[in-house]
Scaffold this motif. Structure first.
Motif, PDB file in Angstrom:
ATOM      1  N   ALA A 193      40.050  38.077  36.613  1.00 34.08           N
ATOM      2  CA  ALA A 193      39.005  37.198  36.880  1.00 34.08           C
ATOM      3  C   ALA A 193      38.032  38.070  37.610  1.00 34.08           C
ATOM      4  N   LEU A 194      38.309  38.962  38.606  1.00 32.49           N
ATOM      5  CA  LEU A 194      37.256  39.792  38.929  1.00 32.49           C
ATOM      6  C   LEU A 194      36.702  40.652  38.068  1.00 32.49           C
ATOM      7  N   HIS A 195      37.456  41.306  37.151  1.00 31.61           N
ATOM      8  CA  HIS A 195      37.142  42.114  36.061  1.00 31.61           C
ATOM      9  C   HIS A 195      35.946  41.294  35.014  1.00 31.61           C
ATOM     10  N   GLU A 196      36.012  40.006  35.002  1.00 31.26           N
ATOM     11  CA  GLU A 196      35.006  39.110  34.049  1.00 31.26           C
ATOM     12  C   GLU A 196      33.612  39.012  34.762  1.00 31.26           C
ATOM     13  N   VAL A 197      33.510  39.202  36.192  1.00 33.09           N
ATOM     14  CA  VAL A 197      32.291  39.041  36.802  1.00 33.09           C
ATOM     15  C   VAL A 197      31.616  40.236  37.311  1.00 33.09           C
ATOM     16  N   VAL A 198      32.119  41.405  37.258  1.00 34.04           N
ATOM     17  CA  VAL A 198      31.696  42.733  37.631  1.00 34.04           C
ATOM     18  C   VAL A 198      31.214  43.348  36.386  1.00 34.04           C
ATOM     19  N   LYS A 199      29.919  44.325  36.451  1.00 35.47           N
ATOM     20  CA  LYS A 199      29.295  44.620  35.610  1.00 35.47           C
ATOM     21  C   LYS A 199      29.763  46.158  35.747  1.00 35.47           C
TER      22      LYS A 199
END
Length: 232
Positions: A125-131
């Motif tokens: 989930a964190l991977h999905e929101v970070v650039k």
């Protein structure tokens, strides 16, 4: 070793000692460690220690359970120094995701340490929101995972592989229990491991002759028995 060892704690003397030695590459703390160290002035401690530690990353955690207040605290903490990472828990105490707040703070240019991660779902989930350009430490509590009887190494390896497309993100092995974890974290490809002061001291044992270590142990038992005045 390639892995960066960060000292985890809130004892001022320990922090300054480790900073001077040059072994560690950064520092982390949290509200529980600060309370344990007897700190009552959060801002005073942070501002004081950051005058001494200016050349290494230092993570300080928000302590609100309300997201608007977390944001206010995060902005203030982030302004303490250019080397500061703001620790944001993956959720609040109600289980509500902090990821929207993380995205908002990253868009404001803050460096984050997203903490208390224990599941693959949270990692994804964190991977999905970070650039790719976001400066984020992904703190996975491998020690707490191991406390439940689950081997954390496969999860850490999966996280390292997943975040290869986000070069600004660093995988951190948190809640270290023993020196072996430092080597396990490096083998898994983690970028950082947080280590308490007592474990840092034990890093000096690397390569120690086990025969000699056995003899040291026997001597310790013998001397302690003498000091105690045991008799049967």
């Amino acid at each position: 070793m390639k892995i960066a060892v960060y000292a985890d704690g809130a004892n001022r003397n320990d922090i300054l000692k480790r900073h001077k030695e040059g072994l560690v590459k950064g520092f982390t703390t949290n509200p529980s460690l600060m309370v344990k160290a007897g700190i009552t002035d959060y801002a005073g401690f942070a501002e004081s220690i950051l005058k001494e530690v200016t050349d290494m990353p230092f993570s300080f955690e928000v302590f609100s359970d309300d997201f608007p207040e977390m944001e206010r605290q995060a902005i203030k903490i982030g302004a303490y120094g250019k080397n500061v990472y703001v620790k944001i828990p993956i959720s609040n105490t109600k289980g509500e995701s902090a990821l929207p707040l993380c995205r908002k703070l990253l868009d404001q240019g803050l460096k984050l340490n997203v903490t208390a991660i224990l599941t693959d779902a949270q990692v994804r989930a964190l991977h999905e929101v970070v650039k790719p350009t976001d400066d984020v430490i992904v703190s996975i509590f491998a020690g707490r995972i191991a406390d439940t009887g689950v081997d954390p190494i496969p999860m850490m390896e999966r996280a390292v592989a997943l975040y290869r497309d986000k070069p600004g993100c660093k995988i951190l092995w948190a809640s270290t229990r023993e020196v072996l974890n430092v080597y396990q974290a490096e083998w898994a490809g983690c970028h950082i491991i947080t280590v308490t002061d007592d474990v840092i001291s034990k890093l000096a044992l690397k390569g120690k002759n086990l025969e000699a270590y056995s003899l040291d142990t026997v001597k310790m038992f013998y001397q302690d028995a003498l000091k105690a005045g045991f008799h049967i």
